[in-house]
Design a protein around this motif. Structure first.
Motif: not given
Length: 523
Positions: A235-249
């Motif tokens: 939101v701040i940079s305006g640059e897209p981001a890719t991710f692969e993360q584990y959600s503990q919740s």
């Protein structure tokens, strides 16, 4: 009166409005007086407009003209002998036609004029003020064009919105549109769900009624802060981001992309990759277990073969001594049995030595240095000198490269392959050729012979430890030579294979990584 009804008059000389006429203006006149019709055409022509006129005096003629023709404007008298112009307007509207409708009439009261405008008349012109007709037509065409453009834009927007809605609803990926929440210092601290699709519900187990218009920390109090950091950066940079993360919740792995559709918001598209990650983790565990098992097996083979050397040497030595001392002094069967024992002990010694050699390959790591393959091949031939001389073998080679390898293992590799080519020869003296070709970052070596060859069904089996294709009476050995070759090549990051047919010789090929620096081949 006219000025009150039409506050802004268009400028005929305005370049935008002057281009409103089509190449030829097609007008439908509802007029019973041919002279009035001619005057209208003259006024339009004086304005530089080429006009094509169709005139109708009755309702039937009007309907026929409207059915069979296409018109840019309708000019209608208010009163005709048999019907009125407003009835013509009603027909146009019933048919859903968007055609400018201008009344060209005699005296018309202000109240009546306002009523006509309210009913859908585009404009009205008094017959004693026909010079105003071109201006009115100009303006009517402009308004119609703008109206049609607006409708097209609205239609396109509706189609686009519907298409995006369907993509959003039917997407196999989970999609959420969210609004970032900032603290008093302007740092992202939470985000609010604005919209989620059905796949989101499926992949998170959270329904729309649970999340929409609520913040993430309200829905998931234990949500990991790194999600806020990822989306806040987008939101701040305006640059897209890719991710692969584990959600503990949520106890799941997610892979996706987030981008900023507009300031203060982000949209995220993701998929549930929990099964893949679990499989990768399980595979990694099995690889570790296999590596550990292989290390244990190698350690066992090394220890077993090393520790068996001395007792086996004693068995072989004393059995041979027994045979020498008592040969001919016992019965014939005793001599035969002692011979079997000596042969078995010697064969076991050879097998243990081969096994020890196999277990030593790579045991202490690879001592890789820049190695001249030509020099290594020459040494291998020197070690095989007796076998070469006895079989009358002819060994030739082309230019061979410098490679980064463990010199002793490379020597053993060449020696085993050439030794096999001599051992498994046919009726003719062995003719063996060694060559190498570079393909990008890899050297491919070839060792070709004219021996007995290998049947296609045995091309993979021959590299397995202790696998033999012939009896010991036909060819000596324990089936470890090619297994050692395979282990050496694979530890150098290459692969080995054979191309052969039974009775037509064999070509063993193996690959080795090329040196980082460029070296010329040596002959």
């Amino acid at each position: 009166m006219e000025s009150r009804l039409r506050a802004r008059r268009a400028n005929v000389n305005d370049p935008v409005e002057a281009d409103l006429y089509p190449g030829r203006l097609r007008a439908l006149l509802v007029e019973d007086n041919p002279l009035d019709a001619e005057l209208m055409v003259r006024e339009l022509a004086r304005d530089g407009c080429e006009v094509a006129i169709d005139r109708s005096q009755t309702e039937a003629e009007f309907v026929e003209r409207l059915t069979n023709g296409s018109y840019d404007v309708i000019l209608a008298d208010y009163n005709l002998p048999q019907w009125r112009g407003m009835e013509a307007l009603k027909i146009v509207r019933q048919r859903g036609l968007d055609i400018p409708f201008i009344l060209v009439t005699g005296a018309l009261g202000e109240a009546k004029a306002v009523e006509c405008i309210q009913q859908g008349v585009t404009d009205y012109i008094l017959k004693d003020n026909l010079p105003r007709l071109p201006l009115s037509v100009h303006r009517a065409l402009q308004e119609t064009r703008l109206r049609r453009q607006q409708k097209q834009t609205e239609t396109a927007m509706r189609v686009s919105e519907e298409r995006h809605r369907q993509l959003f609803e039917r997407s196999a990926s989970a999609i959420a549109v969210c609004e970032m929440v900032f603290d008093s210092a302007g740092v992202p601290c939470d985000f609010r769900y604005l919209q989620v699709n059905p796949a989101f519900e499926q992949m998170t187990g959270l329904g729309q009624d649970q999340v929409v218009d609520r913040t993430a920390l309200d829905v998931l109090p234990d949500l990991e802060h790194y999600w806020i950091e990822i989306f806040g950066t987008v939101v701040i940079s305006g640059e897209p981001a890719t991710f692969e993360q584990y959600s503990q919740s949520l106890h799941r792995y997610y892979q996706g992309t987030a981008y900023r559709p507009q300031p203060g918001q982000f949209a995220v598209s993701f998929t549930d990759v929990t099964k893949r990650k679990r499989s990768e983790e399980e595979l990694a565990k099995k690889v570790d277990e296999l590596a550990r098992s292989n290390r244990d097996l190698e350690q066992f083979a090394y220890v077993a073969s090393h520790d068996l050397q001395e007792p086996l040497r004693m068995v072989a030595s004393y059995t041979q001594l027994l045979g020498e001392r008592y040969r001919g002094k016992l019965d014939e069967n005793a001599d035969k049995y002692i011979g079997y024992a000596v042969e078995g002990a010697l064969r076991m010694q050879t097998l243990i030595q081969d096994l020890l050699t196999f277990s030593r390959v790579g045991r202490n790591g690879l001592g890789r240095t820049v190695t001249d393959c030509t020099t290594v091949l020459d040494q291998a031939l020197q070690n095989l000198q007796a076998a070469v001389a006895e079989s009358h073998a002819l060994v030739t080679h082309g230019p061979l490269p410098m490679v980064t390898a463990d010199r002793s293992q490379l020597l053993q590799l060449f020696q085993n392959l050439i030794g096999n080519a001599i051992k498994f020869r046919g009726a003719e003296p062995p003719a063996i050729s060694v060559s190498a070709e570079q393909d990008g970052e890899t050297w491919t070596f070839s060792v070709s012979d004219n021996g007995i060859g290998i049947a296609p069904e045995h091309k993979e089996v021959i590299f397995v430890i202790f696998q033999r294709l012939h009896t010991r009476t036909e060819y000596s050995g324990n089936g470890l030579g090619l297994a050692i070759c395979k282990k050496i090549v694979e530890q150098h990051g290459g692969r080995i294979w054979v191309e052969s047919e039974a009775g037509h010789g064999a070509t063993f090929r193996f690959t080795l990584p090329a040196r980082a620096e460029k070296d010329g081949a040596r002959s």
